[in-house]
Design an enzyme around this catalytic site. Structure first.
Site, short mmCIF file in Angstrom:
data_model
loop_
_atom_site.label_atom_id
_atom_site.label_comp_id
_atom_site.label_asym_id
_atom_site.label_seq_id
_atom_site.Cartn_x
_atom_site.Cartn_y
_atom_site.Cartn_z
N GLU A 12 8.71 -1.86 -3.68
CA GLU A 12 8.63 -1.84 -5.12
C GLU A 12 10.59 -1.49 -5.97
O GLU A 12 10.76 -1.72 -7.35
CB GLU A 12 7.80 -1.08 -5.42
CG GLU A 12 6.34 -0.99 -5.54
CD GLU A 12 5.41 -0.60 -6.08
OE1 GLU A 12 4.58 -1.41 -6.36
OE2 GLU A 12 5.41 0.67 -5.73
N ASP A 199 -3.39 -8.12 -8.28
CA ASP A 199 -4.91 -8.33 -7.52
C ASP A 199 -5.34 -8.09 -9.05
O ASP A 199 -4.96 -7.74 -9.67
CB ASP A 199 -5.54 -7.74 -6.56
CG ASP A 199 -5.19 -5.88 -6.94
OD1 ASP A 199 -6.06 -5.74 -7.70
OD2 ASP A 199 -4.14 -5.13 -6.68
#
Length: 239
Positions: A12, A199
């Site tokens: 990230e 998700d």
């Protein structure tokens, strides 16, 4: 002005770290803090590690040691609100710790006793700036604004997802944002959480997470870099 930036995982922060000019490194509390400039702006970047405690420690060090004037938290999250789809971006309007539970004493879920607030509003200037960068995203990716709810739990059930939406009106869930927001609130620092959806926080979350993580990271990175590179107004946002 120094912009503090936090991601929970190396993947990230990698894209941002690669953009740092004049990069220097300092280790504090077992974490590598990278400093340098992106688009002429001073940046202090750290991979905090996963979870609320790691995130809060990293945010505190950015405030105390690196004198950050604002904090951006970028990363991935699970979508909660029905309109939030895979790959979309959620910009925090505020953050809340969904696993803070002292209902045994008559408090509502998420309430932190003896604090003036348990929800931590994002900085409006940072929010508007991020919204203005939407054009950098690929077609089909929508930018949403809403509440980010955080807890030391990977949400992977329909029941928990529905609970977080029903009880807290969350747009997305993850494991760090509210701890960073809480810390920023205590230090009086402007902050914003920028999360891309990897998700849907349901029974398919474990399957979807690895499949969509790479695209989600590309999405939030594009928006974040646009904020840093194209807008001199970042320098006017301070504590």
């Amino acid at each position: 002005m120094t912009i503090g930036m936090i991601g929970a995982m190396e993947e990230e922060v990698k894209g941002l770290a690669e953009k740092l000019e004049g990069r220097q490194e300092e280790v504090c509390a077992g974490r590598r803090f990278l400093t340098g400039r992106i688009a002429g702006k001073e940046v202090a970047l750290v991979c905090s590690g996963i979870g609320k405690v790691n995130a809060a420690v990293a945010a505190s060090i950015l405030a105390e040691r690196f004198h950050a004037d604002c904090i951006l938290n970028t990363g991935i999250a699970g979508g909660i609100a029905p309109e939030v789809k895979l790959g979309d971006i959620v910009l925090s309007t505020d953050c809340l710790e969904h696993d803070f539970d002292v209902t045994a004493f008559g408090y509502e879920k998420g309430v932190i006793p003896r604090m003036k607030t348990s929800t931590f509003p994002a900085d409006q200037k940072l929010l508007e700036l991020a919204k203005s960068c939407e054009e950098e995203l690929t077609s089909g990716v929508t930018v949403h604004t809403g509440r980010v709810v955080s807890g030391d739990l990977f949400v992977a059930s329909r029941e928990k997802k529905e609970e977080l939406y029903r009880d807290f009106h969350g747009s997305c869930c993850e494991m760090e944002g509210a701890a960073i927001a809480h810390t920023a609130y205590l230090y009086g620092l402007p902050y914003l959480v920028i999360r891309a959806i990897s998700d849907q926080a349901d029974m398919k979350a474990v399957e979807n997470y690895p499949a969509f993580t790479e695209q989600a990271i590309r999405n939030f990175l594009a928006l974040t870099l646009r904020m840093l590179e194209a807008h001199s107004s970042m320098t006017s946002i301070s504590r």
